[in-house]
Design an enzyme around this catalytic site. Structure first.
Site, PDB file in Angstrom:
ATOM      1  N   GLU A  34       0.804  -1.231   0.000  1.00 35.76           N
ATOM      2  CA  GLU A  34       0.000   0.000   0.000  1.00 35.76           C
ATOM      3  C   GLU A  34       0.835   1.280   0.000  1.00 35.76           C
ATOM      4  O   GLU A  34       0.870   2.014   0.991  1.00 35.76           O
ATOM      5  CB  GLU A  34      -0.962   0.019   1.186  1.00 35.76           C
ATOM      6  CG  GLU A  34      -2.033  -1.033   1.125  1.00 35.76           C
ATOM      7  CD  GLU A  34      -3.171  -0.788   2.133  1.00 35.76           C
ATOM      8  OE1 GLU A  34      -3.114   0.213   2.860  1.00 35.76           O
ATOM      9  OE2 GLU A  34      -4.098  -1.583   2.163  1.00 35.76           O
ATOM     10  N   GLU A  60      -5.972  -8.120   0.915  1.00 35.44           N
ATOM     11  CA  GLU A  60      -6.614  -7.668   2.154  1.00 35.44           C
ATOM     12  C   GLU A  60      -8.040  -7.263   1.841  1.00 35.44           C
ATOM     13  O   GLU A  60      -8.298  -6.593   0.838  1.00 35.44           O
ATOM     14  CB  GLU A  60      -5.929  -6.424   2.755  1.00 35.44           C
ATOM     15  CG  GLU A  60      -4.686  -6.677   3.538  1.00 35.44           C
ATOM     16  CD  GLU A  60      -4.092  -5.396   4.146  1.00 35.44           C
ATOM     17  OE1 GLU A  60      -4.850  -4.510   4.577  1.00 35.44           O
ATOM     18  OE2 GLU A  60      -2.854  -5.298   4.169  1.00 35.44           O
TER      19      GLU A  60
HETATM   20  C1  BGP Z   1      -4.408  -1.561   5.406  1.00 41.29           C
HETATM   21  C2  BGP Z   1      -3.099  -1.998   5.961  1.00 41.29           C
HETATM   22  C3  BGP Z   1      -3.178  -2.867   7.160  1.00 41.29           C
HETATM   23  C4  BGP Z   1      -4.373  -2.658   8.052  1.00 41.29           C
HETATM   24  C5  BGP Z   1      -5.651  -2.391   7.289  1.00 41.29           C
HETATM   25  C6  BGP Z   1      -6.811  -1.922   8.120  1.00 41.29           C
HETATM   26  O1  BGP Z   1      -4.276  -0.260   4.967  1.00 41.29           O
HETATM   27  O2  BGP Z   1      -2.310  -2.616   4.996  1.00 41.29           O
HETATM   28  O3  BGP Z   1      -1.957  -2.825   7.810  1.00 41.29           O
HETATM   29  O4  BGP Z   1      -4.153  -2.010   9.206  1.00 41.29           O
HETATM   30  O5  BGP Z   1      -5.491  -1.486   6.254  1.00 41.29           O
HETATM   31  O6  BGP Z   1      -6.692  -0.559   8.376  1.00 41.29           O
HETATM   32  P1  BGP Z   1      -6.914   0.052   9.798  1.00 41.29           P
HETATM   33  O7  BGP Z   1      -6.015  -0.705  10.693  1.00 41.29           O
HETATM   34  O8  BGP Z   1      -6.545   1.490   9.684  1.00 41.29           O
HETATM   35  O9  BGP Z   1      -8.352  -0.142  10.093  1.00 41.29           O
END
Ligand code: BGP
Length: 468
Positions: A160, A374
């Site tokens: 990301e 993800e």
């Molecule tokens: C993505 C990342 C993760 C994770 C996820 C959820 O951007 O790759 O590391 O954290 O999002 O986001 P958040 O934790 O801000 O809810």
């Protein structure tokens, strides 16, 4: 409700080193950009997180038990090179060999990223990705990992790029917490792309065995309401957040139409991008050499035109309705009343996943196989007691609808070969802390005990539909 998964589908759970491992100060590990920042912030600690550093055998065993065949992991750069460069740290190297072995012994294929938001503190202090030395050090670190961890066959360079650049320099919720520093954001995006491309070129030139790609989070942008002015705002945000990076990755050039929109954003914010001689040739060379693409998808944004001064508030607590985002000359995020949102104001819109899969596969011929690396729901799970299954029905609905969208795109010819839920087990969230849970497995952060969620059982049921 149960549908069936295709044969050989990659069915996994995702993690990131810093969010699960804990053990931030053991066995010679160096600091990342987060250690001092989180300490000064005083809200939550990265230790012990989900104590994955010690408890990985248990989590891998659970993954196996609940029908998963893959896991996303990241290597912490500062376990290998505590300062970002120099001599490798033997105990860090040994840890990852143990971890990968445990995965493989249990039939769980590791998909490994080299950078997941955790730049070494030393390099961060020196400008992080804005300093081109970081690119050189990253290439050296990557080369070391390819030589050392030959048991890994599926690599991702960086996770990301946009979230890192955007959160660091626009939204201000990642260190160094700049707000609307658009020059730094676009420069970081570009420099990270160069870093990625150099690593892909090295991987292929040296003939390393296995596959390599990168991970982008794609956030479709829809005008709301749909007027010509809002549609233009949506195009600008889309260019800045998505197209710039997709073009750079899979075309090896920033298309004129993309740059027209990006330049409009830069101009409105007095910002500029510096492309060093030779950069575009590096991107071009790498653009046909990605073996696959990791797409993260959570939510779209709904946007209306906005020409006032930039301002934002970040909902990092889960108090619904507290976020706002207004980006000068780009647009402001608005609520579409027809779309449900989470407690953190994230839009729930599975069709956005379908739209993005179609768009990427239709627009970028160099983008071959896609994995959803993800997708998941941040939710305040209710602990039910030791040994009691946690009812997380809303998470099941969320995943179910997104799998549906994925399978629809796949049936229409998009080459999607896998899905990793974010996340395998509960872990801490960078800017939110420990109450924003995503896991299939609940972690009691007081005792580190794992409990099963209904979504894990659902995951297993679906795994069982996969033909042998
Ligand atoms: C993505 C990342 C993760 C994770 C996820 C959820 O951007 O790759 O590391 O954290 O999002 O986001 P958040 O934790 O801000 O809810």
């Amino acid at each position: 409700r149960v549908k069936s998964l295709p044969k050989d589908f990659v069915w996994g759970g995702a993690t990131a080193a810093y969010q699960v491992e804990g053990a931030t100060q053991v066995d010679g590990k160096g600091k990342t950009m987060w250690d001092d920042y989180l300490k000064a912030q005083g809200r939550f600690s990265p230790d012990p997180a989900s104590d994955f550093y010690h408890l990985y055998p248990e989590d891998i065993e659970l993954a196996k038990l609940y029908g998963l065949n893959a896991i996303r992991l990241s290597i912490s750069w500062t376990r290998i090179f505590p300062e970002g460069y120099g001599e490798p740290n033997k105990s860090g190297v040994a840890y990852y060999h143990r971890l990968f072995k445990c995965c493989l012994d249990n039939g769980i294929t590791p998909y490994v990223s080299l950078h997941h938001f955790d730049s070494p503190k030393t390099l961060f202090d020196d400008g992080d990705w804005l300093n081109r030395k970081t690119i050189d050090y990253f290439v050296t670190y990557a080369d070391f990992c390819f030589q050392e961890f030959t048991e890994v066959k599926n690599w991702f360079t960086i996770n990301e790029l946009i979230s890192l650049a955007f959160s660091q320099y626009v939204q201000g919720n990642f260190p160094p917490s700049h707000h609307f520093d658009v020059t730094s954001a676009i420069q970081a995006e570009h420099n990270e792309l160069v870093a990625h491309a150099r690593v892909v070129n090295l991987f292929k030139d040296k003939g390393y065995e296995g596959r390599i790609g990168l991970i982008h989070v794609l956030q479709p942008v829809y005008p709301y309401p749909n007027t010509p002015e809002n549609a233009h705002a949506a195009e600008c945000e889309d260019a800045f957040m998505n197209t710039f990076l997709l073009d750079g990755t899979f075309k090896g050039e920033y298309e004129p139409e993309t740059m027209k929109l990006v330049n409009e954003v830069l101009k409105a914010n007095d910002a500029h991008l510096n492309i060093a001689p030779g950069d575009m040739a590096i991107l071009k060379k790498a653009s046909t050499r990605n073996d696959y693409f990791g797409m993260n998808y959570y939510q779209p944004s709904f946007v209306a035109a906005y020409h006032g001064e930039s301002t934002n508030t970040f909902n990092g607590t889960g108090e619904k309705g507290t976020s706002s985002f207004k980006f000068k000359g780009v647009g402001q995020h608005v609520k579409n009343p027809e779309i449900p949102t989470t407690d953190w104001d994230w839009n729930i819109y599975p069709k956005g996943l379908y739209d993005m899969l179609k768009r990427v596969s239709e627009t970028y011929e160099n983008c071959k196989t896609i994995y959803i690396t993800e997708n998941g729901l941040g939710y305040k799970d209710n602990y039910a007691g030791v040994g009691k299954v946690i009812d997380d029905e809303p998470r099941i609905d969320f995943i179910d609808q997104h799998i549906e969208a994925l399978l629809k795109a796949r049936n229409e010819g998009v080459d999607v070969q896998g899905y990793f839920v974010w996340s395998l087990q509960d872990q801490f969230s960078w800017a939110n802390g420990y109450n924003k849970r995503y896991g299939l497995f609940y972690v009691n952060f007081d005792t580190q005990a794992r409990e099963i969620k209904k979504s894990a059982q659902w995951f297993k049921e679906l795994a069982d539909t996969m033909p042998d």
